[in-house]
Write a protein that holds these residues in place. Structure first.
Motif, PDB file in Angstrom:
ATOM      1  N   PRO A  33      54.415  -2.316  16.986  1.00  0.00           N
ATOM      2  CA  PRO A  33      54.190  -3.764  17.006  1.00  0.00           C
ATOM      3  C   PRO A  33      54.434  -4.501  15.686  1.00  0.00           C
ATOM      4  N   GLU A  34      54.606  -3.804  14.597  1.00  0.00           N
ATOM      5  CA  GLU A  34      54.669  -4.427  13.270  1.00  0.00           C
ATOM      6  C   GLU A  34      56.099  -4.465  12.739  1.00  0.00           C
ATOM      7  N   PRO A  35      56.382  -5.349  11.767  1.00  0.00           N
ATOM      8  CA  PRO A  35      57.676  -5.280  11.082  1.00  0.00           C
ATOM      9  C   PRO A  35      57.757  -3.988  10.261  1.00  0.00           C
ATOM     10  N   ILE A  36      58.972  -3.545   9.999  1.00  0.00           N
ATOM     11  CA  ILE A  36      59.194  -2.313   9.231  1.00  0.00           C
ATOM     12  C   ILE A  36      60.159  -2.625   8.097  1.00  0.00           C
ATOM     13  N   THR A  37      59.843  -2.128   6.913  1.00  0.00           N
ATOM     14  CA  THR A  37      60.732  -2.264   5.761  1.00  0.00           C
ATOM     15  C   THR A  37      61.234  -0.881   5.380  1.00  0.00           C
ATOM     16  N   ILE A  38      62.502  -0.815   5.030  1.00  0.00           N
ATOM     17  CA  ILE A  38      63.080   0.427   4.521  1.00  0.00           C
ATOM     18  C   ILE A  38      63.245   0.231   3.021  1.00  0.00           C
ATOM     19  N   GLY A  39      62.498   1.010   2.266  1.00  0.00           N
ATOM     20  CA  GLY A  39      62.551   0.925   0.810  1.00  0.00           C
ATOM     21  C   GLY A  39      63.344   2.073   0.221  1.00  0.00           C
ATOM     22  N   ARG A  40      64.073   1.780  -0.832  1.00  0.00           N
ATOM     23  CA  ARG A  40      64.862   2.811  -1.530  1.00  0.00           C
ATOM     24  C   ARG A  40      64.184   3.094  -2.859  1.00  0.00           C
ATOM     25  N   LEU A  41      63.625   4.291  -2.977  1.00  0.00           N
ATOM     26  CA  LEU A  41      62.995   4.738  -4.210  1.00  0.00           C
ATOM     27  C   LEU A  41      64.053   5.464  -5.029  1.00  0.00           C
ATOM     28  N   SER A  42      64.516   4.823  -6.086  1.00  0.00           N
ATOM     29  CA  SER A  42      65.539   5.416  -6.957  1.00  0.00           C
ATOM     30  C   SER A  42      64.843   6.296  -7.981  1.00  0.00           C
ATOM     31  N   ILE A  43      65.305   7.519  -8.076  1.00  0.00           N
ATOM     32  CA  ILE A  43      64.757   8.480  -9.022  1.00  0.00           C
ATOM     33  C   ILE A  43      65.904   8.973  -9.904  1.00  0.00           C
ATOM     34  N   PRO A  44      65.611   9.625 -11.029  1.00  0.00           N
ATOM     35  CA  PRO A  44      66.687   9.999 -11.954  1.00  0.00           C
ATOM     36  C   PRO A  44      67.835  10.812 -11.341  1.00  0.00           C
ATOM     37  N   HIS A  45      67.579  11.617 -10.321  1.00  0.00           N
ATOM     38  CA  HIS A  45      68.637  12.479  -9.771  1.00  0.00           C
ATOM     39  C   HIS A  45      68.969  12.148  -8.322  1.00  0.00           C
ATOM     40  N   GLY A  46      68.778  10.920  -7.892  1.00  0.00           N
ATOM     41  CA  GLY A  46      69.095  10.545  -6.511  1.00  0.00           C
ATOM     42  C   GLY A  46      68.197   9.420  -6.032  1.00  0.00           C
ATOM     43  N   TYR A  47      67.901   9.436  -4.745  1.00  0.00           N
ATOM     44  CA  TYR A  47      67.010   8.428  -4.175  1.00  0.00           C
ATOM     45  C   TYR A  47      66.381   8.955  -2.895  1.00  0.00           C
ATOM     46  N   VAL A  48      65.317   8.278  -2.467  1.00  0.00           N
ATOM     47  CA  VAL A  48      64.613   8.599  -1.231  1.00  0.00           C
ATOM     48  C   VAL A  48      64.429   7.292  -0.475  1.00  0.00           C
ATOM     49  N   LEU A  49      64.709   7.300   0.827  1.00  0.00           N
ATOM     50  CA  LEU A  49      64.461   6.131   1.667  1.00  0.00           C
ATOM     51  C   LEU A  49      63.136   6.327   2.401  1.00  0.00           C
ATOM     52  N   TYR A  50      62.277   5.317   2.306  1.00  0.00           N
ATOM     53  CA  TYR A  50      60.980   5.343   2.968  1.00  0.00           C
ATOM     54  C   TYR A  50      60.886   4.192   3.957  1.00  0.00           C
ATOM     55  N   ALA A  51      60.241   4.448   5.081  1.00  0.00           N
ATOM     56  CA  ALA A  51      59.894   3.393   6.033  1.00  0.00           C
ATOM     57  C   ALA A  51      58.414   3.088   5.844  1.00  0.00           C
ATOM     58  N   TYR A  52      58.081   1.809   5.822  1.00  0.00           N
ATOM     59  CA  TYR A  52      56.678   1.406   5.732  1.00  0.00           C
ATOM     60  C   TYR A  52      56.505   0.042   6.373  1.00  0.00           C
TER      61      TYR A  52
END
Length: 150
Positions: A33-52
């Motif tokens: 039922p809620e909106p969802i944001t996809i965040g990109r966590l940039s780290i020194p050797h790549g990145y991680v995509l998170y949904a929240y």
């Protein structure tokens, strides 16, 4: 007799509406039922995509090891650990969520356009422009919003 038939028809109509309401409510409860944001966590050797869910999790909380975010993709060595599109994930106790992406090949093929819940499209997604600056998380990491889905 006419009044009795009208009364019976009215009563039957009320019963059919009363029995239909709980079924439709149960079906709606399975959709996120809620909106969802996809965040990109940039780290020194790549990145991680998170949904929240932005109504429950701030960008600062998404930056940390918050239980209210879900990792949907990790890129540590230049290649994603899993496809972003059509790959089910769970968020806040809801399962069966998946990203729907643009058709085709090349960079547009991985462009998230929507989110489906149990096969039903529930959210349309917008790519956030690069002019929205990331939030510094510390330790060389920063997080930015990549997609907003409502």
């Amino acid at each position: 007799m006419v009044q009795l038939n009208a009364l019976v028809a009215t009563f039957a109509a009320i019963l059919s509406m009363a029995s239909a309401s709980p079924v439709s409510a149960r079906q709606d409860d399975t959709l996120y039922p809620e909106p969802i944001t996809i965040g990109r966590l940039s780290i020194p050797h790549g990145y991680v995509l998170y949904a929240y869910t932005p109504t429950k999790t701030t960008l600062q909380q998404a930056c940390s090891d918050s239980p209210s975010r879900t990792m949907v993709q990790s890129v540590q060595t230049g290649r994603p650990d899993r496809p972003l599109c059509n790959n089910p994930f769970s968020l806040d106790g809801y399962s069966g969520l998946e990203f729907l992406c643009a058709d085709g090949t090349g960079p547009a093929a991985s462009q998230v356009t929507a989110i489906a819940t149990n096969g039903t499209q529930t959210h349309l997604c917008t790519n956030v422009p690069l002019t929205v600056y990331p939030l510094y998380c510390g330790g060389g990491a920063s997080i930015s919003q990549q997609y907003i889905c409502q």
